[in-house]
Design an enzyme around this catalytic site. Structure first.
Site, mmCIF file in Angstrom:
data_model
loop_
_atom_site.group_PDB
_atom_site.id
_atom_site.type_symbol
_atom_site.label_atom_id
_atom_site.label_comp_id
_atom_site.label_asym_id
_atom_site.label_seq_id
_atom_site.Cartn_x
_atom_site.Cartn_y
_atom_site.Cartn_z
ATOM 1 N N TYR A 6 0.818 -1.219 0.000
ATOM 2 C CA TYR A 6 0.000 0.000 0.000
ATOM 3 C C TYR A 6 0.855 1.273 0.000
ATOM 4 C CZ TYR A 6 -4.324 -2.462 -0.029
ATOM 5 O OH TYR A 6 -5.352 -3.248 -0.433
ATOM 6 N N ARG A 12 1.665 1.813 -3.596
ATOM 7 C CA ARG A 12 0.530 2.338 -4.360
ATOM 8 C C ARG A 12 0.256 3.799 -3.990
ATOM 9 N NH1 ARG A 12 -4.617 -0.609 -5.020
ATOM 10 N NH2 ARG A 12 -4.509 0.428 -7.017
ATOM 11 N N GLN A 63 -15.590 4.732 -6.707
ATOM 12 C CA GLN A 63 -15.035 3.434 -6.310
ATOM 13 C C GLN A 63 -13.513 3.521 -6.229
ATOM 14 O OE1 GLN A 63 -16.763 1.355 -9.704
ATOM 15 N NE2 GLN A 63 -18.200 0.313 -8.358
ATOM 16 N N ASP A 99 -7.739 6.660 -5.090
ATOM 17 C CA ASP A 99 -6.511 7.387 -5.413
ATOM 18 C C ASP A 99 -6.514 8.865 -5.026
ATOM 19 O OD1 ASP A 99 -8.060 8.586 -7.515
ATOM 20 O OD2 ASP A 99 -7.583 6.864 -8.789
ATOM 21 N N HIS A 158 -14.789 2.660 -1.465
ATOM 22 C CA HIS A 158 -13.778 1.637 -1.174
ATOM 23 C C HIS A 158 -12.631 2.168 -0.320
ATOM 24 C CE1 HIS A 158 -15.165 -0.770 -4.988
ATOM 25 N NE2 HIS A 158 -16.041 -0.791 -4.008
ATOM 26 N N GLY A 178 -16.896 5.172 -16.370
ATOM 27 C CA GLY A 178 -15.680 4.370 -16.261
ATOM 28 C C GLY A 178 -15.753 3.227 -15.283
ATOM 29 N N THR A 179 -16.934 2.646 -15.145
ATOM 30 C CA THR A 179 -17.046 1.446 -14.327
ATOM 31 C C THR A 179 -17.878 0.425 -15.081
ATOM 32 O OG1 THR A 179 -17.903 0.490 -12.272
ATOM 33 C CG2 THR A 179 -18.919 2.529 -13.013
ATOM 34 N N ASN A 196 -18.556 5.200 -21.062
ATOM 35 C CA ASN A 196 -17.636 4.065 -20.947
ATOM 36 C C ASN A 196 -17.136 3.718 -22.346
ATOM 37 O OD1 ASN A 196 -16.570 1.284 -20.420
ATOM 38 N ND2 ASN A 196 -17.498 1.663 -18.421
ATOM 39 N N PRO A 197 -15.855 3.401 -22.500
ATOM 40 C CA PRO A 197 -15.364 3.021 -23.829
ATOM 41 C C PRO A 197 -16.017 1.732 -24.335
ATOM 42 C CG PRO A 197 -13.538 3.428 -22.323
ATOM 43 C CD PRO A 197 -14.784 3.410 -21.498
#
Ligand SMILES: [Zn+2]
Length: 250
Positions: A66, A69, A106, A109, A124, A193-194, A219-220
């Site tokens: 962690y 990260r 979610q 960062d 999260h 993006g989920t 979303n792609p």
């Protein structure tokens, strides 16, 4: 609904709620959990690094993971997608107060806050804080360059753990309840993006729909939500938000 209709609907909406996932952070170079498992870390299963059992077995190993990260995300920068959501928040809250806009993420960062979002609901947890194992106190980690885990609680002096929701743990009740309430009350829910595969993403969007609100998706890739959304853009977060928020077409 076409893009122009979605744009004017978003502009007119009195309550907007947004859910973001890994897709928006990918544009800042933040790897997914599995993509971050390179080199030394490749031999571990995710649950060997991110579960209560793993931490109980080897807290130093888990903290090393962690701390790495944490350094990675502090070296990354928010992207246009993060900045546009912070701008949308400012617009909506200027018009309708703090209830007019809620950001739920979610991601762990901290990039939304660094882009200017006031207080996203972090389903999260976050890489940027630690939580006391004894008293539950949450405090930010020190500067990434000098941080040596584990942190000690400033209240009681006990060892702290990452403030992350691990495999086998429940999402924080209070955060989830607030997110569900805002999805229920929203005119427009924007899912960005989920994959919407993992609970609670799909369930949150359905709360908006079942209370008469509209669901927009960026979303792609097509997702299980696509067929149920009123409007769905096949685009990255920054491309999609640019198209949805800018007054003129490029
Ligand atoms: Zn404590």
């Amino acid at each position: 609904m076409n893009l122009a209709e979605a744009r004017s609907t978003l502009q007119a909406a009195r309550r907007v709620v947004v859910l973001t996932g890994a897709g928006i952070s990918a544009e800042s170079g933040i790897p997914t959990f599995r993509d971050a498992q390179t080199g030394h870390w490749a031999r571990f299963r995710p649950e060997d690094l991110a579960s209560p059992d793993a931490y109980h077995r080897d807290p130093e190993l888990v903290w090393e993971w962690y701390a790495g990260r944490f350094r990675d995300v502090m070296q990354a920068q928010p992207n246009r997608g993060h900045l546009l959501l912070a701008e949308l928040e400012r617009q909506k809250r200027a018009e309708g107060g703090s209830d007019a806009f809620t950001l739920v993420t979610q991601n762990v960062d901290g990039l939304h806050q660094r882009a200017g979002s006031a207080a996203p609901l972090e389903l999260h947890g976050t890489l940027l804080s630690a939580r006391c194992e004894a008293c539950g106190h949450v405090q930010p980690l020190p500067d990434a360059a000098t941080f040596t885990p584990p942190p000690k609680c400033e209240v009681c002096g006990h060892r702290m753990r990452p403030h992350i929701v691990w495999f086998g743990e429940f999402l924080p009740d209070d955060v989830l309840a607030l997110a569900e309430l805002q999805f229920k009350r929203a005119d427009v829910a924007l899912i960005i993006g989920t994959s919407s595969l993992v609970y609670p993403a799909a369930g949150l969007a359905d709360r908006t729909r079942s209370h008469g609100g509209l669901v927009f998706e960026i979303n792609p890739d097509e997702t299980p939500l696509t067929q149920r959304a009123s409007f769905s853009l096949r685009a990255t977060a920054s491309e999609g938000l640019t198209r949805l928020m800018e007054a003129r077409d490029a």
